[in-house]
Write a protein that holds these residues in place. Structure first.
Motif, PDB file in Angstrom:
ATOM      1  N   ASN A 119       0.829  -1.207   0.000  1.00  0.00           N
ATOM      2  CA  ASN A 119       0.000   0.000   0.000  1.00  0.00           C
ATOM      3  C   ASN A 119       0.869   1.265   0.000  1.00  0.00           C
ATOM      4  O   ASN A 119       1.045   1.939   1.014  1.00  0.00           O
ATOM      5  N   LYS A 120       1.430   1.592  -1.174  1.00  0.00           N
ATOM      6  CA  LYS A 120       2.329   2.747  -1.289  1.00  0.00           C
ATOM      7  C   LYS A 120       1.622   4.041  -0.911  1.00  0.00           C
ATOM      8  O   LYS A 120       2.252   4.997  -0.476  1.00  0.00           O
ATOM      9  N   GLU A 121       0.272   4.065  -1.086  1.00  0.00           N
ATOM     10  CA  GLU A 121      -0.474   5.290  -0.767  1.00  0.00           C
ATOM     11  C   GLU A 121      -0.289   5.688   0.698  1.00  0.00           C
ATOM     12  O   GLU A 121      -0.360   6.870   1.036  1.00  0.00           O
ATOM     13  N   VAL A 147       7.051  -3.798  -0.680  1.00  0.00           N
ATOM     14  CA  VAL A 147       6.652  -4.899  -1.574  1.00  0.00           C
ATOM     15  C   VAL A 147       6.761  -4.445  -3.032  1.00  0.00           C
ATOM     16  O   VAL A 147       7.045  -5.250  -3.915  1.00  0.00           O
ATOM     17  N   ASP A 148       6.569  -3.161  -3.252  1.00  0.00           N
ATOM     18  CA  ASP A 148       6.658  -2.628  -4.613  1.00  0.00           C
ATOM     19  C   ASP A 148       7.963  -3.126  -5.252  1.00  0.00           C
ATOM     20  O   ASP A 148       9.033  -3.042  -4.633  1.00  0.00           O
ATOM     21  N   SER A 149       7.876  -3.630  -6.474  1.00  0.00           N
ATOM     22  CA  SER A 149       9.047  -4.300  -7.075  1.00  0.00           C
ATOM     23  C   SER A 149      10.245  -3.361  -7.217  1.00  0.00           C
ATOM     24  O   SER A 149      11.393  -3.778  -7.013  1.00  0.00           O
ATOM     25  N   GLU A 150       9.971  -2.091  -7.530  1.00  0.00           N
ATOM     26  CA  GLU A 150      11.076  -1.134  -7.712  1.00  0.00           C
ATOM     27  C   GLU A 150      11.810  -0.910  -6.394  1.00  0.00           C
ATOM     28  O   GLU A 150      13.041  -0.837  -6.353  1.00  0.00           O
ATOM     29  N   HIS A 151      11.030  -0.767  -5.325  1.00  0.00           N
ATOM     30  CA  HIS A 151      11.625  -0.463  -4.020  1.00  0.00           C
ATOM     31  C   HIS A 151      12.273  -1.698  -3.420  1.00  0.00           C
ATOM     32  O   HIS A 151      13.277  -1.599  -2.716  1.00  0.00           O
ATOM     33  N   LEU A 200       3.788   8.206  -7.415  1.00  0.00           N
ATOM     34  CA  LEU A 200       3.591   7.622  -6.081  1.00  0.00           C
ATOM     35  C   LEU A 200       4.871   6.900  -5.659  1.00  0.00           C
ATOM     36  O   LEU A 200       5.289   6.972  -4.495  1.00  0.00           O
ATOM     37  N   GLU A 201       5.516   6.239  -6.602  1.00  0.00           N
ATOM     38  CA  GLU A 201       6.727   5.466  -6.275  1.00  0.00           C
ATOM     39  C   GLU A 201       7.935   6.352  -5.980  1.00  0.00           C
ATOM     40  O   GLU A 201       8.789   5.986  -5.166  1.00  0.00           O
ATOM     41  N   VAL A 202       8.018   7.503  -6.646  1.00  0.00           N
ATOM     42  CA  VAL A 202       9.113   8.433  -6.340  1.00  0.00           C
ATOM     43  C   VAL A 202       8.951   8.949  -4.900  1.00  0.00           C
ATOM     44  O   VAL A 202       9.912   8.978  -4.119  1.00  0.00           O
TER      45      VAL A 202
HETATM   46 MG    MG Z   1       5.898  -0.718  -8.681  1.00  0.00          MG
END
Ligand code: MG
Ligand code: NAD
Length: 376
Positions: free
Chosen positions: A115-117, A140-144, A211-213
């Motif tokens: 939940n990146k939000e 969990v986000d793949s980039e992070h 959101l990811e940045v």
């Molecule tokens: Mg991602």
């Protein structure tokens, strides 16, 4: 090895169901003790019969449910803080996941954060809750996850730059006029990832990268000028870290959330898992990198600017985006209007304070109201 209790919030979604598939292969190490869903009673019932968790919650949705189940948004806090769990996977979509993230961190849990939000809306508060309660956030986000894996033991002081990759979404090569009129059907056809509807639309607008940045800024303690986005259509390189000596490390793999989910549970340890799809460099063959078409995908720049502005601006960005995406998915707003709505909400609510939770919820509600008014 003792088993660790796991809570899965949003268990019926794309991340939730993928996590249960991964955890089914690691029953000696992890035990699912809590499940929650928004409204999908049928899938939740099936999961409860498969896993026999000690606590279950259904936030909304009607129909008969067992009297022992938690109901309503407040039940997410109970789900996030049960004493028999040490890991909380937050796989809820949207700002609705923030309270559970804060509660879990306050209770000293490891939050495996999809939940990146949560971090976008309440980045400062999330950090404070972790310090206060002794909890940790593992992305969990793949980039992070890629960045975390590349960093190893190195801290922010040794990093020059993060390079976050973006697939570019389904409209990467479309001309701008066609994109503005794209339908939900077009936007939901993601080229490389299979995900929930909201994040799939966010990937088409590139709001997801914004959101990811912001997520990376809070997770890794780096300035916005140290975080770059590059388009990488194959989604094989999940992100890169450039260190201060110029060395660049990347993490690679096939586009599957199974590894980042498992790694969020086991970090810094790596577990054996033959179920995770193997990487074949010959099959991957090509890795292309392109610049972002910022003029065509304004949501990325708008979101990063909101991150830099700070205060409640990221919450306004997120709330406006959530509302605009919902209207787009209902067929009530064209694709091009998502960026217009976010732009309008940010302009209208510039400079709002975001020091505490009530201020952030106020900003979130104001942003949503502005967007709803635009499409009445
Ligand atoms: Mg991602
Ligand atoms: P999804 O729509 O498939 O699932 C969302 C889950 O959250 C469902 O279980 C639903 O019941 C629950 N939920 C929805 N609204 C809720 C509410 N108001 N209160 C409580 N629960 C609610 O979404 P998803 O694709 O699994 O994404 C979940 C989160 O993970 C999002 O923040 C997304 O950005 C992030 N994420 C997803 C992926 C992916 O591959 N799907 C990758 C990276 C990050």
């Amino acid at each position: 090895m003792t088993t660790q209790g796991v809570a899965i919030l949003g268990s019926t979604g794309s991340i939730g169901t993928t996590a249960l598939r991964v955890l089914a292969r690691h029953r000696e190490r992890f035990e699912v003790r809590v499940l929650t869903a928004h409204a999908n009673v049928a899938v939740l019932r099936q999961q409860v019969s498969d896993w026999s968790p000690g606590f279950v919650a259904l936030v909304e949705g009607d129909g008969e449910v067992p009297a022992t189940w938690g109901r309503g948004p407040g039940s997410l806090v109970e789900a996030a803080t049960r004493p028999d769990t040490s890991i909380v996977l937050n796989a809820i979509v949207g700002a609705a996941g923030l309270d559970a993230t804060l509660a879990a961190l306050d209770a000293g849990k490891r939050v495996a954060l999809a939940n990146k939000e949560s971090l976008v809306v309440g980045g400062e508060l999330v950090g404070a809750a972790a310090r206060r309660g002794g909890g940790i956030v593992v992305p969990v986000d793949s980039e992070h996850s890629a960045i975390l894996q590349c960093l190893g033991v190195r801290g922010a002081a040794e990093v020059r730059r993060l390079i976050i990759t973006a697939s570019g979404g389904p409209f990467r090569e479309w001309p701008i006029d066609r994109i503005r009129k794209a339908t939900a059907h077009d936007a939901l056809r993601h080229p490389t990832w299979s995900m929930g509807r909201k994040i799939t639309v966010d990937s088409a607008t590139l709001a997801n990268k914004a959101l990811e940045v912001i997520e990376a800024h809070f997770l890794f303690g780096l300035g916005y000028d140290q975080i770059e986005v590059v388009v990488h259509p194959q989604s094989i390189v999940h992100s890169m870290v450039e260190f201060r000596d110029g060395s660049v490390l990347a993490q690679l793999g096939v586009p599957s959330m199974e590894l980042p989910i498992l790694y969020a549970f086991s970090h810094p340890e790596r577990l054996e898992d033959p179920g995770i799809p193997a990487f074949d460099p010959i099959a991957a063959a090509r890795l292309d990198f392109e610049t972002v078409r910022h003029d065509v995908f304004p949501c990325l720049g708008l979101g990063v600017a909101a991150g830099k502005a700070g205060g409640a601006a990221p919450a306004v960005f997120n709330g406006a985006n959530e509302q605009a995406v919902a209207l787009f998915l209902e067929g009530r707003a064209p694709f091009g209007a998502i960026a217009d709505a976010v732009h309008e909400a940010l302009a209208r609510h510039a400079g709002l304070a975001g020091d505490d939770l009530p201020a952030l919820w106020h900003a979130d509600a104001a942003a949503r109201r502005t967007v709803k008014e635009m499409f009445r």
